[in-house]
Design a protein around this motif. Structure first.
Motif, PDB file in Angstrom:
ATOM      1  N   ASP A   1       0.813  -1.220   0.000  1.00 26.98           N
ATOM      2  CA  ASP A   1       0.000   0.000   0.000  1.00 26.98           C
ATOM      3  C   ASP A   1       0.846   1.270   0.000  1.00 26.98           C
ATOM      4  OD1 ASP A   1       0.976  -0.140   2.592  1.00 26.98           O
ATOM      5  OD2 ASP A   1      -0.925   0.381   3.544  1.00 26.98           O
ATOM      6  N   GLN A   2       2.176   1.141   0.179  1.00 27.22           N
ATOM      7  CA  GLN A   2       3.060   2.299   0.167  1.00 27.22           C
ATOM      8  C   GLN A   2       4.397   1.909  -0.450  1.00 27.22           C
ATOM      9  OE1 GLN A   2       3.487   4.388   3.882  1.00 27.22           O
ATOM     10  NE2 GLN A   2       1.303   4.341   4.332  1.00 27.22           N
ATOM     11  N   PHE A   3       5.122   2.910  -0.930  1.00 26.30           N
ATOM     12  CA  PHE A   3       6.425   2.648  -1.533  1.00 26.30           C
ATOM     13  C   PHE A   3       7.438   2.105  -0.526  1.00 26.30           C
ATOM     14  CE2 PHE A   3       5.347   5.689  -5.062  1.00 26.30           C
ATOM     15  CZ  PHE A   3       5.532   4.775  -6.083  1.00 26.30           C
ATOM     16  N   SER A   4       7.445   2.634   0.691  1.00 28.76           N
ATOM     17  CA  SER A   4       8.494   2.261   1.643  1.00 28.76           C
ATOM     18  C   SER A   4       8.516   0.767   1.942  1.00 28.76           C
ATOM     19  CB  SER A   4       8.359   3.078   2.934  1.00 28.76           C
ATOM     20  OG  SER A   4       8.631   4.436   2.684  1.00 28.76           O
ATOM     21  N   PRO A   5       7.373   0.135   2.320  1.00 30.05           N
ATOM     22  CA  PRO A   5       7.426  -1.312   2.543  1.00 30.05           C
ATOM     23  C   PRO A   5       7.736  -2.097   1.273  1.00 30.05           C
ATOM     24  CG  PRO A   5       5.174  -0.511   2.740  1.00 30.05           C
ATOM     25  CD  PRO A   5       6.056   0.685   2.695  1.00 30.05           C
ATOM     26  N   MET A   6       7.341  -1.573   0.105  1.00 25.64           N
ATOM     27  CA  MET A   6       7.685  -2.251  -1.138  1.00 25.64           C
ATOM     28  C   MET A   6       9.194  -2.207  -1.373  1.00 25.64           C
ATOM     29  SD  MET A   6       6.021  -1.849  -4.950  1.00 25.64           S
ATOM     30  CE  MET A   6       6.706  -0.228  -5.340  1.00 25.64           C
ATOM     31  N   ALA A   7       9.817  -1.060  -1.084  1.00 26.44           N
ATOM     32  CA  ALA A   7      11.269  -0.961  -1.215  1.00 26.44           C
ATOM     33  C   ALA A   7      11.969  -1.880  -0.218  1.00 26.44           C
ATOM     34  CB  ALA A   7      11.714   0.486  -1.000  1.00 26.44           C
ATOM     35  N   GLU A   8      11.403  -2.008   0.982  1.00 23.61           N
ATOM     36  CA  GLU A   8      11.971  -2.936   1.969  1.00 23.61           C
ATOM     37  C   GLU A   8      11.933  -4.364   1.440  1.00 23.61           C
ATOM     38  OE1 GLU A   8      13.405  -2.448   4.881  1.00 23.61           O
ATOM     39  OE2 GLU A   8      13.120  -0.272   4.996  1.00 23.61           O
ATOM     40  N   ALA A   9      10.806  -4.749   0.830  1.00 24.03           N
ATOM     41  CA  ALA A   9      10.690  -6.097   0.286  1.00 24.03           C
ATOM     42  C   ALA A   9      11.668  -6.309  -0.859  1.00 24.03           C
ATOM     43  CB  ALA A   9       9.251  -6.347  -0.179  1.00 24.03           C
ATOM     44  N   ALA A  10      11.838  -5.293  -1.695  1.00 23.77           N
ATOM     45  CA  ALA A  10      12.804  -5.410  -2.787  1.00 23.77           C
ATOM     46  C   ALA A  10      14.224  -5.568  -2.234  1.00 23.77           C
ATOM     47  CB  ALA A  10      12.721  -4.181  -3.687  1.00 23.77           C
ATOM     48  N   ALA A  11      14.564  -4.808  -1.203  1.00 26.16           N
ATOM     49  CA  ALA A  11      15.889  -4.913  -0.598  1.00 26.16           C
ATOM     50  C   ALA A  11      16.107  -6.283   0.029  1.00 26.16           C
ATOM     51  CB  ALA A  11      16.078  -3.820   0.446  1.00 26.16           C
ATOM     52  N   ALA A  12      15.024  -6.925   0.483  1.00 24.69           N
ATOM     53  CA  ALA A  12      15.130  -8.254   1.071  1.00 24.69           C
ATOM     54  C   ALA A  12      15.177  -9.348   0.010  1.00 24.69           C
ATOM     55  CB  ALA A  12      13.949  -8.499   2.012  1.00 24.69           C
ATOM     56  N   GLY A  13      15.078  -8.955  -1.273  1.00 26.13           N
ATOM     57  CA  GLY A  13      15.209  -9.926  -2.343  1.00 26.13           C
ATOM     58  C   GLY A  13      13.929 -10.584  -2.792  1.00 26.13           C
ATOM     59  N   PHE A  14      12.769 -10.018  -2.431  1.00 23.42           N
ATOM     60  CA  PHE A  14      11.497 -10.638  -2.805  1.00 23.42           C
ATOM     61  C   PHE A  14      11.090 -10.354  -4.245  1.00 23.42           C
ATOM     62  CE2 PHE A  14      10.987 -10.579   1.860  1.00 23.42           C
ATOM     63  CZ  PHE A  14      10.667 -11.916   2.055  1.00 23.42           C
ATOM     64  N   GLY A  15      11.729  -9.398  -4.894  1.00 26.78           N
ATOM     65  CA  GLY A  15      11.367  -9.099  -6.267  1.00 26.78           C
ATOM     66  C   GLY A  15      11.840  -7.719  -6.672  1.00 26.78           C
ATOM     67  N   LEU A  16      11.440  -7.307  -7.877  1.00 19.14           N
ATOM     68  CA  LEU A  16      11.807  -6.001  -8.415  1.00 19.14           C
ATOM     69  C   LEU A  16      10.695  -4.997  -8.122  1.00 19.14           C
ATOM     70  CD1 LEU A  16      13.643  -8.015  -9.963  1.00 19.14           C
ATOM     71  CD2 LEU A  16      13.560  -6.437 -11.898  1.00 19.14           C
ATOM     72  N   ALA A  17      11.081  -3.778  -7.764  1.00 20.53           N
ATOM     73  CA  ALA A  17      10.120  -2.717  -7.460  1.00 20.53           C
ATOM     74  C   ALA A  17      10.274  -1.594  -8.467  1.00 20.53           C
ATOM     75  CB  ALA A  17      10.342  -2.180  -6.048  1.00 20.53           C
ATOM     76  N   LEU A  18       9.157  -1.105  -8.972  1.00 22.15           N
ATOM     77  CA  LEU A  18       9.159   0.034  -9.888  1.00 22.15           C
ATOM     78  C   LEU A  18       9.042   1.299  -9.037  1.00 22.15           C
ATOM     79  CD1 LEU A  18       9.220   0.587 -12.954  1.00 22.15           C
ATOM     80  CD2 LEU A  18       6.714   0.599 -12.902  1.00 22.15           C
ATOM     81  N   LEU A  19      10.149   2.017  -8.878  1.00 23.05           N
ATOM     82  CA  LEU A  19      10.214   3.122  -7.918  1.00 23.05           C
ATOM     83  C   LEU A  19      10.374   4.460  -8.616  1.00 23.05           C
ATOM     84  CD1 LEU A  19      12.595   1.656  -5.173  1.00 23.05           C
ATOM     85  CD2 LEU A  19      10.095   1.572  -5.280  1.00 23.05           C
ATOM     86  N   PRO A  20       9.810   5.530  -8.040  1.00 17.74           N
ATOM     87  CA  PRO A  20      10.034   6.881  -8.563  1.00 17.74           C
ATOM     88  C   PRO A  20      11.472   7.304  -8.313  1.00 17.74           C
ATOM     89  CG  PRO A  20       8.807   6.975  -6.510  1.00 17.74           C
ATOM     90  CD  PRO A  20       8.920   5.530  -6.863  1.00 17.74           C
ATOM     91  N   ASP A  21      11.957   8.253  -9.118  1.00 18.08           N
ATOM     92  CA  ASP A  21      13.369   8.617  -9.070  1.00 18.08           C
ATOM     93  C   ASP A  21      13.845   9.059  -7.692  1.00 18.08           C
ATOM     94  OD1 ASP A  21      11.952  11.009  -9.123  1.00 18.08           O
ATOM     95  OD2 ASP A  21      12.923  11.786 -10.925  1.00 18.08           O
ATOM     96  N   PHE A  22      13.010   9.829  -6.956  1.00 17.54           N
ATOM     97  CA  PHE A  22      13.478  10.338  -5.663  1.00 17.54           C
ATOM     98  C   PHE A  22      13.728   9.208  -4.663  1.00 17.54           C
ATOM     99  CE2 PHE A  22       8.860  10.933  -6.064  1.00 17.54           C
ATOM    100  CZ  PHE A  22       8.374  10.146  -5.036  1.00 17.54           C
ATOM    101  N   LEU A  23      12.925   8.150  -4.720  1.00 18.03           N
ATOM    102  CA  LEU A  23      13.123   7.020  -3.812  1.00 18.03           C
ATOM    103  C   LEU A  23      14.200   6.078  -4.343  1.00 18.03           C
ATOM    104  CD1 LEU A  23      12.412   5.433  -1.320  1.00 18.03           C
ATOM    105  CD2 LEU A  23      10.444   4.463  -2.521  1.00 18.03           C
ATOM    106  N   ALA A  24      14.252   5.883  -5.667  1.00 14.42           N
ATOM    107  CA  ALA A  24      15.278   5.024  -6.252  1.00 14.42           C
ATOM    108  C   ALA A  24      16.674   5.546  -5.935  1.00 14.42           C
ATOM    109  CB  ALA A  24      15.067   4.928  -7.761  1.00 14.42           C
ATOM    110  N   GLU A  25      16.857   6.862  -6.062  1.00 11.34           N
ATOM    111  CA  GLU A  25      18.170   7.436  -5.799  1.00 11.34           C
ATOM    112  C   GLU A  25      18.541   7.335  -4.322  1.00 11.34           C
ATOM    113  OE1 GLU A  25      18.149  11.334  -7.445  1.00 11.34           O
ATOM    114  OE2 GLU A  25      17.815  10.620  -9.491  1.00 11.34           O
ATOM    115  N   ALA A  26      17.546   7.502  -3.449  1.00 11.53           N
ATOM    116  CA  ALA A  26      17.813   7.372  -2.016  1.00 11.53           C
ATOM    117  C   ALA A  26      18.212   5.945  -1.662  1.00 11.53           C
ATOM    118  CB  ALA A  26      16.590   7.802  -1.214  1.00 11.53           C
TER     119      ALA A  26
END
Length: 303
Positions: A222-247
């Motif tokens: 439901d939010q970008f932050s937990p999706m990015a956490e899941a991507a960092a844990a190796g669960f899959g690829l996340a389509l992220l906006p530039d400001f979050l991708a760069e961070a």
């Protein structure tokens, strides 16, 4: 102009009604308000006498709100909440002018946050209060001075100040990309993470890169932050906006799974109500956001 005083009940009477409605009894309301049972009853009788309407039905030692009483209690609760929030804002800001902004969580943190820091350095006399909102709301009820809106200009009754276009890129944990960035076709075969507020985002991304998306399945967030956490844990690829991708790339948690950004046909904008004169502090923020310092025109380089 406010209503005549005869239509304005006392705060203790309103607090008693709200507490009885929420807690279900005069005894529980009295405990919360540090009043006796009889004191709560007196406040309610005073309120009924002032309004000339039966708000409660007394059954033995119990109290039950009438339909009119329950409806009035809901309105009272909203008014008391508005009063409490206004008092809290005043107490927090003191003599400084304040702004209340509603921001999408990740955009507020990674894009708007640094710009607000710079704005406040230039205007230390202003205090900016922030709350997270990801969807449209009623400015008349929520009492925000402005908000950030994502998507088309479909929010009625507001002014728009475009802030930035939406640019996205697939990101993955470094361990999933040992050979470097992938082709769009190769990404199609990997586990994909989805955001429920952006249905069809992956489908649009594949279409723009000439790949048939088909049926895309995967974990939903439901939010970008937990999706990015899941991507960092190796669960899959996340389509992220530039400001979050760069961070995330700067933190070393995620790396690009594709060489370039894709600019979507949507943008972020600051919005504020048309039917109210903006505060001087909001005028300053709007003017500052229009400067080249706040909104650089050059495109960011691909990651």
């Amino acid at each position: 102009m406010i209503a005549p005083r005869r239509f304005l009940p006392s705060i203790p009477s309103l607090l008693a009604l709200e507490a009885v409605d929420r807690l279900g009894s005069a005894t529980a309301a009295g405990q919360e308000l540090s009043l006796t049972h009889s004191a709560v009853s007196r406040q309610l009788k005073l309120l009924e006498g002032q309004l000339g309407v039966t708000l409660l039905v007394r059954e033995g030692k119990g109290l039950t709100l009438t339909a009119a009483g329950a409806s009035y209690a809901r309105s009272v609760r909203d008014c008391l909440q508005d009063l409490a929030q206004a008092s809290l804002r005043l107490r927090a800001s003191g003599p400084r002018d304040s702004l209340s902004l509603a921001l999408p969580p990740s955009f507020g943190l990674y894009w708007m946050g640094p710009r607000l820091h710079a704005f406040l350095r230039a205007h230390p006399e202003i205090l900016v209060n922030q709350s997270t909102r990801s969807a449209r709301f009623d400015f008349a009820r929520e009492k925000f001075d402005a908000a950030v809106h994502y998507g088309p200009e479909d929010w009625p009754g507001v002014h728009y100040l475009p802030l930035t276009r939406d640019r996205v890129i697939p990101m993955a944990a470094p361990g999933l990309l040992a050979g470097g960035p992938l082709t769009a076709e190769a990404i199609r075969g990997r586990p994909l993470l989805h955001l429920d507020s952006r249905p069809g985002a992956w489908e649009e991304w594949f279409t723009q890169h000439g790949v048939e998306a088909g049926q895309l399945r995967g974990m939903l967030f439901d939010q970008f932050s937990p999706m990015a956490e899941a991507a960092a844990a190796g669960f899959g690829l996340a389509l992220l906006p530039d400001f979050l991708a760069e961070a995330e790339r700067a933190r070393g948690r995620l790396v690009p799974a594709f060489p370039d950004y894709l600019e979507m046909d949507r943008s972020y904008a600051l919005v504020w109500p048309r039917n109210a004169e903006p505060k001087p502090a909001l005028d300053l923020l709007i003017a500052w956001l229009k400067t080249s310092e706040a909104l650089p025109l050059q495109r960011r380089r691909p990651l």
